[in-house]
Design a protein around this motif. Structure first.
Motif, PDB file in Angstrom:
ATOM      1  N   MET A  27      31.333  28.348  38.383  1.00  0.00           N
ATOM      2  CA  MET A  27      31.478  28.680  36.977  1.00  0.00           C
ATOM      3  C   MET A  27      31.268  30.168  36.766  1.00  0.00           C
ATOM      4  SD  MET A  27      29.417  25.537  35.122  1.00  0.00           S
ATOM      5  CE  MET A  27      27.948  25.695  36.164  1.00  0.00           C
ATOM      6  N   GLN A  28      31.844  30.670  35.695  1.00  0.00           N
ATOM      7  CA  GLN A  28      31.640  32.058  35.306  1.00  0.00           C
ATOM      8  C   GLN A  28      31.009  32.097  33.920  1.00  0.00           C
ATOM      9  OE1 GLN A  28      35.429  34.028  35.502  1.00  0.00           O
ATOM     10  NE2 GLN A  28      35.350  34.261  37.725  1.00  0.00           N
TER      11      GLN A  28
ATOM     12  N   HIS B 159      23.635  18.009  35.425  1.00  0.00           N
ATOM     13  CA  HIS B 159      22.549  17.859  36.400  1.00  0.00           C
ATOM     14  C   HIS B 159      21.899  16.488  36.250  1.00  0.00           C
ATOM     15  CE1 HIS B 159      19.133  18.368  33.538  1.00  0.00           C
ATOM     16  NE2 HIS B 159      20.042  19.018  32.838  1.00  0.00           N
ATOM     17  N   ASP B 160      21.179  16.077  37.284  1.00  0.00           N
ATOM     18  CA  ASP B 160      20.571  14.750  37.325  1.00  0.00           C
ATOM     19  C   ASP B 160      19.068  14.774  37.068  1.00  0.00           C
ATOM     20  OD1 ASP B 160      23.029  13.529  37.950  1.00  0.00           O
ATOM     21  OD2 ASP B 160      22.774  14.021  40.078  1.00  0.00           O
TER      22      ASP B 160
ATOM     23  N   LEU C  80      21.105  25.249  37.639  1.00  0.00           N
ATOM     24  CA  LEU C  80      22.541  25.505  37.725  1.00  0.00           C
ATOM     25  C   LEU C  80      22.889  26.980  37.832  1.00  0.00           C
ATOM     26  CD1 LEU C  80      23.714  22.939  35.017  1.00  0.00           C
ATOM     27  CD2 LEU C  80      24.090  22.766  37.493  1.00  0.00           C
ATOM     28  N   ALA C  81      21.904  27.856  37.683  1.00  0.00           N
ATOM     29  CA  ALA C  81      22.203  29.292  37.714  1.00  0.00           C
ATOM     30  C   ALA C  81      22.829  29.713  39.037  1.00  0.00           C
ATOM     31  CB  ALA C  81      20.939  30.094  37.442  1.00  0.00           C
ATOM     32  N   LYS C  82      22.445  29.024  40.109  1.00  0.00           N
ATOM     33  CA  LYS C  82      22.982  29.379  41.433  1.00  0.00           C
ATOM     34  C   LYS C  82      24.474  29.071  41.527  1.00  0.00           C
ATOM     35  CE  LYS C  82      21.576  24.925  43.457  1.00  0.00           C
ATOM     36  NZ  LYS C  82      20.949  24.402  42.221  1.00  0.00           N
TER      37      LYS C  82
ATOM     38  N   PHE D 297      18.535  28.602  30.242  1.00  0.00           N
ATOM     39  CA  PHE D 297      18.831  27.171  30.351  1.00  0.00           C
ATOM     40  C   PHE D 297      19.389  26.841  31.734  1.00  0.00           C
ATOM     41  CE2 PHE D 297      20.994  23.202  29.695  1.00  0.00           C
ATOM     42  CZ  PHE D 297      20.328  22.557  28.657  1.00  0.00           C
ATOM     43  N   ALA D 298      20.299  27.684  32.218  1.00  0.00           N
ATOM     44  CA  ALA D 298      20.888  27.449  33.539  1.00  0.00           C
ATOM     45  C   ALA D 298      19.842  27.514  34.633  1.00  0.00           C
ATOM     46  CB  ALA D 298      21.998  28.463  33.797  1.00  0.00           C
ATOM     47  N   TYR D 299      18.920  28.462  34.531  1.00  0.00           N
ATOM     48  CA  TYR D 299      17.833  28.535  35.515  1.00  0.00           C
ATOM     49  C   TYR D 299      16.954  27.291  35.447  1.00  0.00           C
ATOM     50  CZ  TYR D 299      18.439  33.281  37.303  1.00  0.00           C
ATOM     51  OH  TYR D 299      18.912  34.397  37.949  1.00  0.00           O
TER      52      TYR D 299
END
Length: 206
Positions: free
Chosen positions: A1-2, A78-79, A24-26, A18-20
Motif C-alpha cells: 500500500m501507499q 488485521h486479525d 500494518l505500517a510495515k 493507527f497503522a503502527y
C-alpha cells in the motif's frame, strides 16, 4: 500500500499511528506530499478532488480518503483486536470522540490562518478568539465527561494526534487546567507508534 502523507498534518499522522498500532505500517510506503489551500498539488488533486492528504492507495489500486475512512479500512485488514469497536454502542462512542478530535484539529488549522498564515491586514481577531474558545471548551469537555482510560484505541489515537499537533503549533494549551487529560496524554505519547511519527521541524511550516 501507499500512504500519501504530510508530516505536519494531524490527520495523516492519525492514520500512520493507527497503522503502527495494527502492525500494518510495515506494509506501507509513506510518500510525502506538501499540500495547502493556496498551493495546488496536482498529484494529490488527481486522487482526491479536495486536494488533501492522507490518501491511501491499496494493493489493488483503490483510492481511499479521508483519515477516518482509511482507519476503518485498515482495521479490516488485521486479525488482532480491532481498534474501532464492532458493537454499536461502543462504536458510536468511539466515532464521536474521533469526530471531536478531528474537529479540534480543523479548528486549530483555522485559528492558525487567523494568527499566522493569513496576511496580517486580512486577519479577523474576533474569529480567532471564537476559534480559541472552541478549543478551550473542547478541553473542558474531555476533562469533565470522558474517562480516557476506558475509551477505544481509535479514540485515543485521534485525541493524542490532535493534541500533539495543537501543542506543536503553540495553540491554546490544555495541560495547565486539565490534569486527567494531561496525565493521559503524557503517558500515551510514550507509545512506540507516537515516537515513530513524532512531529519535528519548524513549527511555522505548513
Amino acid at each position: 500500500m501507499q500512504l500519501l502523507y504530510q508530516t505536519h498534518s494531524p490527520f495523516a499522522r492519525k492514520v500512520l499511528v493507527f497503522a503502527y498500532e495494527t502492525g500494518l505500517a510495515k506494509n506501507m510506503d509513506v510518500i510525502h506530499h506538501e499540500t495547502s489551500p493556496t498551493n495546488r498539488n496536482e498529484a494529490v488533486y488527481q486522487l482526491n478532488p479536495l486536494g488533501k492528504v492522507p490518501i491511501l492507495i491499496t494493493d489493488d489500486n483503490k483510492i481511499i480518503f479521508d483519515s477516518s475512512v482509511i482507519c476503518s479500512y485498515l482495521d479490516s485488514l488485521h486479525d488482532n483486536q480491532k481498534l474501532i469497536p464492532e458493537t454499536s454502542h461502543h462504536r458510536i462512542d468511539t466515532l464521536r470522540i474521533e469526530a471531536l478530535a478531528d474537529g479540534m484539529s480543523e479548528i486549530g488549522i483555522q485559528a492558525r490562518w487567523e494568527s499566522d498564515r493569513r496576511p496580517e491586514a486580512l486577519r479577523y481577531p474576533p474569529l480567532h478568539e471564537g476559534l480559541t474558545n472552541k478549543l478551550i471548551s473542547s478541553y473542558h469537555y474531555i476533562e469533565e465527561t470522558i474517562n480516557l482510560n476506558k475509551i477505544a484505541m481509535m479514540a485515543q489515537i485521534a485525541l493524542a494526534t490532535s493534541l500533539s499537533w495543537l501543542e506543536f503549533r503553540g495553540l491554546p494549551p490544555f495541560n495547565d487546567k486539565h490534569p486527567q487529560l494531561t496525565t493521559w496524554y503524557n503517558h500515551f505519547v510514550e507509545r512506540d507508534s507516537m515516537k515513530a511519527t513524532r512531529l519535528v521541524g519548524d513549527t511555522h511550516d505548513s
